[in-house]
Design an enzyme around this catalytic site. Structure first.
Site, PDB file in Angstrom:
ATOM      1  N   VAL B  15       0.831  -1.207   0.000  1.00  0.00           N
ATOM      2  CA  VAL B  15       0.000   0.000   0.000  1.00  0.00           C
ATOM      3  C   VAL B  15       0.868   1.260   0.000  1.00  0.00           C
ATOM      4  CG1 VAL B  15      -1.819   1.248   1.231  1.00  0.00           C
ATOM      5  CG2 VAL B  15      -1.866  -1.242   1.168  1.00  0.00           C
ATOM      6  N   ARG B  46      10.483  -0.375   7.887  1.00  0.00           N
ATOM      7  CA  ARG B  46      11.329  -1.212   8.744  1.00  0.00           C
ATOM      8  C   ARG B  46      12.763  -1.287   8.214  1.00  0.00           C
ATOM      9  NH1 ARG B  46       8.044  -6.544   9.662  1.00  0.00           N
ATOM     10  NH2 ARG B  46       6.923  -5.469   8.001  1.00  0.00           N
ATOM     11  N   LYS B 107      -7.335  -0.471   9.587  1.00  0.00           N
ATOM     12  CA  LYS B 107      -8.651  -0.817  10.134  1.00  0.00           C
ATOM     13  C   LYS B 107      -8.559  -1.436  11.518  1.00  0.00           C
ATOM     14  CE  LYS B 107      -8.285  -4.863   7.251  1.00  0.00           C
ATOM     15  NZ  LYS B 107      -7.122  -4.370   6.496  1.00  0.00           N
ATOM     16  N   GLU B 131     -10.345   6.860   4.716  1.00  0.00           N
ATOM     17  CA  GLU B 131     -11.206   6.289   3.668  1.00  0.00           C
ATOM     18  C   GLU B 131     -10.754   4.895   3.258  1.00  0.00           C
ATOM     19  OE1 GLU B 131     -14.122   7.925   1.963  1.00  0.00           O
ATOM     20  OE2 GLU B 131     -14.218   5.773   1.773  1.00  0.00           O
ATOM     21  N   VAL B 134     -11.712   0.944   4.901  1.00  0.00           N
ATOM     22  CA  VAL B 134     -12.852   0.071   4.604  1.00  0.00           C
ATOM     23  C   VAL B 134     -13.239   0.178   3.137  1.00  0.00           C
ATOM     24  CG1 VAL B 134     -15.250  -0.515   5.194  1.00  0.00           C
ATOM     25  CG2 VAL B 134     -13.750   0.440   6.943  1.00  0.00           C
ATOM     26  N   GLU B 192      -3.023 -13.340   2.483  1.00  0.00           N
ATOM     27  CA  GLU B 192      -1.734 -13.338   3.188  1.00  0.00           C
ATOM     28  C   GLU B 192      -1.251 -14.790   3.337  1.00  0.00           C
ATOM     29  OE1 GLU B 192      -0.507 -10.391   4.586  1.00  0.00           O
ATOM     30  OE2 GLU B 192      -2.244  -9.186   4.044  1.00  0.00           O
ATOM     31  N   LYS B 207     -13.909  -4.088  10.022  1.00  0.00           N
ATOM     32  CA  LYS B 207     -14.460  -3.091   9.096  1.00  0.00           C
ATOM     33  C   LYS B 207     -15.898  -2.740   9.463  1.00  0.00           C
ATOM     34  CE  LYS B 207     -11.432  -4.477   5.302  1.00  0.00           C
ATOM     35  NZ  LYS B 207     -11.306  -5.507   4.228  1.00  0.00           N
TER      36      LYS B 207
END
Lengths: 263, 263
Positions: B15, B46, B107, B131, B134, B192, B207
């Protein structure tokens, strides 16, 4: 600190009356979400004597709607008169020039005069909101303006006219003729008594023009938008489209392709 | 008058990297829409040495992510680290306390600590945007917060977990087993390596908790939300649901009924 935010409402037709009713009914909710009370202080419409389903006796009545833009005690003017020119335009322009927040659902006005309106907004630094002008409860205006403002929009494809959508659905689902479906729409209050504006695609073109302005920063002239209505759709078209696995819809389409904008 | 709006980005995973890339690619568009240039001035993650597909050499690198909230030249901190507690929480809290605008997609943090965050926002009068926490690109947060803020919401029904939705669709359409569909989702980057969080419904519950807070003004505790995942859905379930004309979906549902809120 301001103790309340005061609005004047111009136009008490279906939309105006529903707005007043909503503000009355949900006032606690609205006030708590807004942080301060939202108060209607004045209303105006063509006829004061008309019977209405809403209670407006506690608001000031303005015979001359333009007084709303003059009143010092009004923060925001809500224009729900409609029509691209005439009194609606005068009210919006004069209110903005006097630094008032303006809220409108008037797509015809926006489709024709956005450039002029934008100039006043920039000069006066007033607020101007028009979410209800396109796609009613679907928050498309806000979504384009803020939600996806860091994206380059390349394509708009939308069904924006409810009247046409109702007629086409009724023709498809109930095998109604165009005329029968139109009359049904009129009876249910979806279509105006003079439906030309909707069924000829003009209403849809106006809405596309507004979305185009927001998405591409360029407002196409209405006469430059290819516009075709649904008046010529027959039951035979419906039969063939169904046989081929398609539905007939009135789409508003805009494309940005290699810097060429196509409506 | 400010000449630019400066941001610091914390977290450079999928992201975070995509955010940097988008800001770089669409900078002209973003600047013209925002009215002033939006500038990334610093980033933190990191590992600084990791190979990344984005160019970050022109930004300051902060080894300690908390420095982002201290820097005077940063207007907004963008938190894309994730996780309900730990460093993400520290960064959001300290940035808000220092009056910085905070933007987060976290979230888990919001589902657990919104009450605390709201208190700081009210005290500091800072801006807080989330925004992307969710429904990703669907502007649901903004729509509830501003678009329908004069309406009483009575019902929420939403599909909010993409991983589960992919798995269920694959099971239905391709007759995949749950395990095969999950592995496919992992291979495509939708799930994941440890998918429990998604398939057990925890992500969806988080959410729903956020939407509940916005829609009803009350944030349900996660443990009070009835949560059931999709791990037990079998191909037999799919067969029967199809035979009965249904689809199996992971829905997030909230109801307001006679002042009783039901999650």
């Amino acid at each position: 600190m301001k103790k309340s935010f005061s609005i004047g409402i111009a136009g008490l037709g279906n939309v105006g009356s529903a707005t007043v009713k909503l503000i009355q009914k949900n006032s606690n909710l609205i006030n708590s979400r807004a942080g301060i009370p939202i108060k209607i202080v004045a209303v105006s419409a063509r006829r004061s004597s008309m019977k209405r389903k809403i209670k407006i006796s506690e608001y000031d009545w303005e015979n001359d709607v333009l007084n709303l833009s003059d009143r010092e005690d009004i923060d925001a003017v809500v224009e729900l008169i409609g029509g691209a020119d005439g009194i609606a335009k005068s009210l919006v322009m004069s209110s903005l020039k006097k630094g008032k927040t303006v809220i409108t659902a008037n797509k015809a006005l926006l489709a024709l005069h956005s450039t002029k309106i934008n100039k006043i907004i920039m000069a006066q630094k007033t607020n101007f909101y028009f979410e209800a002008a396109v796609a009613s409860a679907i928050p498309i205006i806000n979504a384009i303006n803020t939600g996806i403002s860091s994206n380059q929009i390349k394509h708009i494809k939308a069904i924006l006219n409810g009247t046409c959508n109702f007629i086409l659905s009724d023709m498809k689902e109930n095998n109604s003729s165009f005329i029968v479906a139109l009359k049904k729409a009129q009876k249910l209050g979806f279509a105006e008594s003079n439906p030309n504006f909707d069924i000829e695609g003009v209403d849809a073109a106006q809405k596309l023009s507004i979305l185009g302005m927001l998405a591409f920063g360029v407002q196409p002239k209405l006469k430059n938008i290819y516009t075709e209505g649904i008046e010529k759709i027959s039951n035979l078209d419906m039969t063939y489209s169904e046989r081929l696995g398609y539905s007939i819809k009135l789409f508003c389409i805009a494309n940005l392709n290699n810097s060429i904008l196509d409506f």
